[in-house]
Write a protein that holds these residues in place. Structure first.
Motif, PDB file in Angstrom:
ATOM      1  N   LEU A  49      18.611  -5.953  22.599  1.00 45.21           N
ATOM      2  CA  LEU A  49      18.218  -6.829  23.700  1.00 45.21           C
ATOM      3  C   LEU A  49      17.555  -8.110  23.199  1.00 45.21           C
ATOM      4  CD1 LEU A  49      16.750  -4.291  26.304  1.00 45.21           C
ATOM      5  CD2 LEU A  49      18.944  -5.485  26.406  1.00 45.21           C
ATOM      6  N   HIS A  50      16.744  -7.988  22.174  1.00 43.98           N
ATOM      7  CA  HIS A  50      16.012  -9.143  21.658  1.00 43.98           C
ATOM      8  C   HIS A  50      16.936 -10.119  20.929  1.00 43.98           C
ATOM      9  CE1 HIS A  50      12.991 -10.981  18.672  1.00 43.98           C
ATOM     10  NE2 HIS A  50      12.707 -11.498  19.854  1.00 43.98           N
ATOM     11  N   SER A  51      17.959  -9.590  20.246  1.00 41.93           N
ATOM     12  CA  SER A  51      18.787 -10.419  19.367  1.00 41.93           C
ATOM     13  C   SER A  51      19.901 -11.162  20.087  1.00 41.93           C
ATOM     14  CB  SER A  51      19.406  -9.552  18.259  1.00 41.93           C
ATOM     15  OG  SER A  51      18.406  -8.916  17.497  1.00 41.93           O
ATOM     16  N   PHE A  52      20.361 -10.641  21.246  1.00 44.11           N
ATOM     17  CA  PHE A  52      21.545 -11.213  21.875  1.00 44.11           C
ATOM     18  C   PHE A  52      21.421 -11.294  23.393  1.00 44.11           C
ATOM     19  CE2 PHE A  52      23.076  -9.172  17.968  1.00 44.11           C
ATOM     20  CZ  PHE A  52      23.769 -10.214  17.375  1.00 44.11           C
ATOM     21  N   HIS A  53      22.134 -12.279  23.957  1.00 42.95           N
ATOM     22  CA  HIS A  53      22.453 -12.267  25.377  1.00 42.95           C
ATOM     23  C   HIS A  53      23.690 -11.377  25.533  1.00 42.95           C
ATOM     24  CE1 HIS A  53      19.621 -15.410  26.364  1.00 42.95           C
ATOM     25  NE2 HIS A  53      20.131 -16.207  25.436  1.00 42.95           N
ATOM     26  N   TRP A  54      23.762 -10.651  26.656  1.00 40.29           N
ATOM     27  CA  TRP A  54      24.852  -9.696  26.863  1.00 40.29           C
ATOM     28  C   TRP A  54      25.610  -9.998  28.150  1.00 40.29           C
ATOM     29  CZ3 TRP A  54      25.892  -5.376  23.682  1.00 40.29           C
ATOM     30  CH2 TRP A  54      25.011  -5.219  22.602  1.00 40.29           C
ATOM     31  N   GLU A  55      26.928  -9.873  28.079  1.00 43.85           N
ATOM     32  CA  GLU A  55      27.747  -9.970  29.291  1.00 43.85           C
ATOM     33  C   GLU A  55      28.932  -9.013  29.165  1.00 43.85           C
ATOM     34  OE1 GLU A  55      30.383 -13.546  29.590  1.00 43.85           O
ATOM     35  OE2 GLU A  55      29.076 -14.296  27.975  1.00 43.85           O
ATOM     36  N   CYS A  56      29.396  -8.515  30.294  1.00 43.75           N
ATOM     37  CA  CYS A  56      30.516  -7.562  30.311  1.00 43.75           C
ATOM     38  C   CYS A  56      31.789  -8.252  29.863  1.00 43.75           C
ATOM     39  CB  CYS A  56      30.729  -6.993  31.705  1.00 43.75           C
ATOM     40  SG  CYS A  56      29.309  -6.099  32.354  1.00 43.75           S
ATOM     41  N   SER A  57      32.598  -7.515  29.106  1.00 43.60           N
ATOM     42  CA  SER A  57      33.922  -8.034  28.757  1.00 43.60           C
ATOM     43  C   SER A  57      34.979  -7.473  29.704  1.00 43.60           C
ATOM     44  CB  SER A  57      34.277  -7.656  27.311  1.00 43.60           C
ATOM     45  OG  SER A  57      34.244  -6.258  27.135  1.00 43.60           O
ATOM     46  N   GLU A  58      34.523  -6.683  30.689  1.00 41.38           N
ATOM     47  CA  GLU A  58      35.429  -6.119  31.695  1.00 41.38           C
ATOM     48  C   GLU A  58      34.856  -6.412  33.072  1.00 41.38           C
ATOM     49  OE1 GLU A  58      34.574  -2.300  30.382  1.00 41.38           O
ATOM     50  OE2 GLU A  58      36.144  -2.182  28.865  1.00 41.38           O
ATOM     51  N   GLU A  59      35.715  -6.422  34.080  1.00 35.11           N
ATOM     52  CA  GLU A  59      35.242  -6.696  35.436  1.00 35.11           C
ATOM     53  C   GLU A  59      34.344  -5.583  35.954  1.00 35.11           C
ATOM     54  OE1 GLU A  59      38.220  -7.732  38.258  1.00 35.11           O
ATOM     55  OE2 GLU A  59      39.140  -9.257  36.975  1.00 35.11           O
ATOM     56  N   ILE A  60      34.725  -4.345  35.681  1.00 26.59           N
ATOM     57  CA  ILE A  60      33.967  -3.188  36.156  1.00 26.59           C
ATOM     58  C   ILE A  60      33.661  -2.273  34.979  1.00 26.59           C
ATOM     59  CG2 ILE A  60      33.996  -1.159  37.665  1.00 26.59           C
ATOM     60  CD1 ILE A  60      35.922  -2.652  39.488  1.00 26.59           C
ATOM     61  N   ILE A  61      32.419  -1.827  34.862  1.00 29.22           N
ATOM     62  CA  ILE A  61      32.043  -0.880  33.823  1.00 29.22           C
ATOM     63  C   ILE A  61      32.263   0.533  34.344  1.00 29.22           C
ATOM     64  CG2 ILE A  61      30.148   0.028  32.416  1.00 29.22           C
ATOM     65  CD1 ILE A  61      28.969  -2.712  32.317  1.00 29.22           C
ATOM     66  N   ASN A  62      33.099   1.276  33.642  1.00 27.11           N
ATOM     67  CA  ASN A  62      33.376   2.666  34.021  1.00 27.11           C
ATOM     68  C   ASN A  62      32.180   3.529  33.604  1.00 27.11           C
ATOM     69  OD1 ASN A  62      34.303   5.450  33.860  1.00 27.11           O
ATOM     70  ND2 ASN A  62      36.365   4.647  34.141  1.00 27.11           N
ATOM     71  N   MET A  63      31.550   4.202  34.583  1.00 27.29           N
ATOM     72  CA  MET A  63      30.358   5.017  34.309  1.00 27.29           C
ATOM     73  C   MET A  63      30.649   6.516  34.374  1.00 27.29           C
ATOM     74  SD  MET A  63      28.001   2.823  33.618  1.00 27.29           S
ATOM     75  CE  MET A  63      26.382   3.593  33.852  1.00 27.29           C
ATOM     76  N   GLU A  64      31.938   6.882  34.250  1.00 22.48           N
ATOM     77  CA  GLU A  64      32.283   8.305  34.273  1.00 22.48           C
ATOM     78  C   GLU A  64      31.769   8.996  33.010  1.00 22.48           C
ATOM     79  OE1 GLU A  64      36.246   9.602  35.851  1.00 22.48           O
ATOM     80  OE2 GLU A  64      36.653   7.448  35.716  1.00 22.48           O
ATOM     81  N   GLU A  65      31.397  10.264  33.181  1.00 21.99           N
ATOM     82  CA  GLU A  65      30.862  11.066  32.082  1.00 21.99           C
ATOM     83  C   GLU A  65      31.923  12.033  31.573  1.00 21.99           C
ATOM     84  OE1 GLU A  65      26.374  11.359  34.036  1.00 21.99           O
ATOM     85  OE2 GLU A  65      27.851  12.965  34.321  1.00 21.99           O
ATOM     86  N   VAL A  66      31.841  12.352  30.280  1.00 24.87           N
ATOM     87  CA  VAL A  66      32.650  13.417  29.694  1.00 24.87           C
ATOM     88  C   VAL A  66      31.701  14.538  29.327  1.00 24.87           C
ATOM     89  CG1 VAL A  66      34.169  14.094  27.802  1.00 24.87           C
ATOM     90  CG2 VAL A  66      34.357  11.805  28.791  1.00 24.87           C
ATOM     91  N   PHE A  67      31.898  15.697  29.945  1.00 25.95           N
ATOM     92  CA  PHE A  67      30.954  16.790  29.734  1.00 25.95           C
ATOM     93  C   PHE A  67      31.203  17.475  28.398  1.00 25.95           C
ATOM     94  CE2 PHE A  67      29.763  21.272  30.003  1.00 25.95           C
ATOM     95  CZ  PHE A  67      28.412  21.127  30.249  1.00 25.95           C
ATOM     96  N   GLY A  68      30.123  17.788  27.733  1.00 27.34           N
ATOM     97  CA  GLY A  68      30.149  18.550  26.484  1.00 27.34           C
ATOM     98  C   GLY A  68      28.722  18.898  26.141  1.00 27.34           C
ATOM     99  N   LEU A  69      28.493  19.325  24.896  1.00 24.40           N
ATOM    100  CA  LEU A  69      27.122  19.601  24.483  1.00 24.40           C
ATOM    101  C   LEU A  69      26.290  18.322  24.586  1.00 24.40           C
ATOM    102  CD1 LEU A  69      25.383  21.910  23.375  1.00 24.40           C
ATOM    103  CD2 LEU A  69      25.911  21.084  21.077  1.00 24.40           C
ATOM    104  N   ALA A  70      26.924  17.175  24.277  1.00 23.67           N
ATOM    105  CA  ALA A  70      26.297  15.863  24.450  1.00 23.67           C
ATOM    106  C   ALA A  70      26.993  15.129  25.588  1.00 23.67           C
ATOM    107  CB  ALA A  70      26.375  15.047  23.165  1.00 23.67           C
TER     108      ALA A  70
END
Length: 374
Positions: A331-352
């Motif tokens: 966060l301190h080192s860079f400005h951030w912007e999405c390279s996609e229109e929508i960020i997919n927030m789906e999860e993949v279930f596993g131990l992690a």
């Protein structure tokens, strides 16, 4: 204690600083070409190298590429297989059939990891003479093995040592990197959080140098961001399975002795009776009231990303340090912007808890050029 104790973590802070310097250097190059940053790949490579330097005295991946990506894929598959419900565990008479193919997948994966870890141990043994007087973690472990070789109850076999390395590399790379990636994904959808964190850092640190771990105690909003990520996206959603040592009752439920138990940390962090608006990513909830003093290392049962009690994750202290430091540096080192229109927030279930679609973002440097020099 040699690797995960408080003193040990302080002693290898310079390793984390150097590896993050390398990582942001690669990100700087991508920024100059306006190419997206694939965060999961970079985090995995950087953290594997951090652990490699401490354990083996050397980096395990010279650069981001096919080798580090393959290792990341292997770790993800391990965590996924370990989290699957295996019919054979509940119907032992059918276990030999391996109906879901889980055992077969794990054996193939085991052979891949065994090949990598055997090479690590053999290469390390061959260069032992170069580290006389300056032993690393694996030197200490192998010296302990040789010292206790006459007493089989205390001696470590080669398989024991490779199993320990496997635990450290998988848990030490996958769980922190997934927490960091989730945190960045959440913030990319809410630039207000990024701006507030960067404003705090500019007041405390400025833009003349990189963030260091000694700055973190003075950055309460950054710590709140990390706590919020641990709450909403715990690295191990169902913790590690436990077995009840004796029969007991919990909330009027009778639990027999030797019952396999899973603690749903994911559900605790999203319980509306405990957290207001639990599905909202809101670091501000940790900036007021009792939540300010909450510690993710097992002291408060509302927030137990690493478990709690005597059997909690031994790497909890390291996990918190890695997440706070790396999120802070990014966060301190860079400005951030999405390279996609929508960020997919789906999860993949596993131990992690993995993201189904990795974070891809465009970054722009925000510090003075000299701050990026390793």
């Amino acid at each position: 204690m040699h690797m995960l104790g408080t003193k040990a973590l302080e002693n290898w802070a310079h390793v984390r600083h150097t590896e993050m310097g390398r990582m942001i250097g690669v990100m700087l190059e991508l920024s100059s070409r306006r190419e997206p940053v694939m965060l999961a790949e970079m985090l995995n490579c950087a953290m594997a190298n951090m652990i490699g330097v401490v354990i083996l005295g050397k980096r395990v991946f010279e650069s981001k590429g096919m080798e580090s990506n393959e290792f990341k894929d292997m770790v993800v598959e391990l965590m996924t297989c370990a989290g699957l419900v295996n019919v054979g565990d509940y119907l032992p008479a059918l276990a030999w059939m391996d109906l879901q193919g889980i055992e077969g997948r794990m054996k193939k994966l085991h052979n891949k990891f065994d090949h990598i870890l055997t090479k690590m141990v053999d290469d390390h043994t061959a260069t032992a003479h170069q580290r006389i007087g300056n032993p690393d973690f694996l030197d200490v472990i192998m010296a302990n093995r040789d010292h206790n070789s006459q007493d089989q109850s205390l001696s470590l076999s080669d398989d024991n040592i490779k199993g320990l390395l496997l635990n450290l590399f998988t848990a030490g790379t996958d769980t922190p990197s997934s927490t960091i990636e989730w945190a960045m994904a959440e913030m990319l959808q809410n630039q207000t959080i990024i701006k507030q964190a960067q404003s705090e850092m500019d007041r405390v640190i400025g833009r003349q140098r990189r963030l260091t771990e000694s700055d973190i105690p003075n950055l309460p909003y950054l710590r709140a961001i990390c706590k919020e990520s641990f709450r909403k996206h715990p690295p191990t959603p169902l913790n590690i399975p436990r077995v009840s040592s004796e029969a007991c009752e919990v909330n009027e439920y009778y639990i027999p002795q030797n019952t396999k138990l899973l603690v749903n940390i994911w559900a605790i962090g999203r319980d509306p009776e405990v957290w207001k608006d639990p599905l909202e990513f809101n670091p501000g909830r940790f900036s007021t009231g009792r939540a300010v003093r909450m510690d993710p290392r097992g002291s408060d049962f509302e927030l137990i990303p690493f478990g709690a009690g005597r059997r909690m994750c031994v790497g909890a202290r390291m996990g918190v340090v890695l997440v706070e430091y790396i999120v802070g540096v990014l966060l301190h080192s860079f400005h951030w912007e999405c390279s996609e229109e929508i960020i997919n927030m789906e999860e993949v279930f596993g131990l992690a808890l993995q993201k189904k679609v990795p974070v891809s973002a465009l970054v722009t440097p925000r510090l003075q050029p000299k701050a990026y020099v390793i």
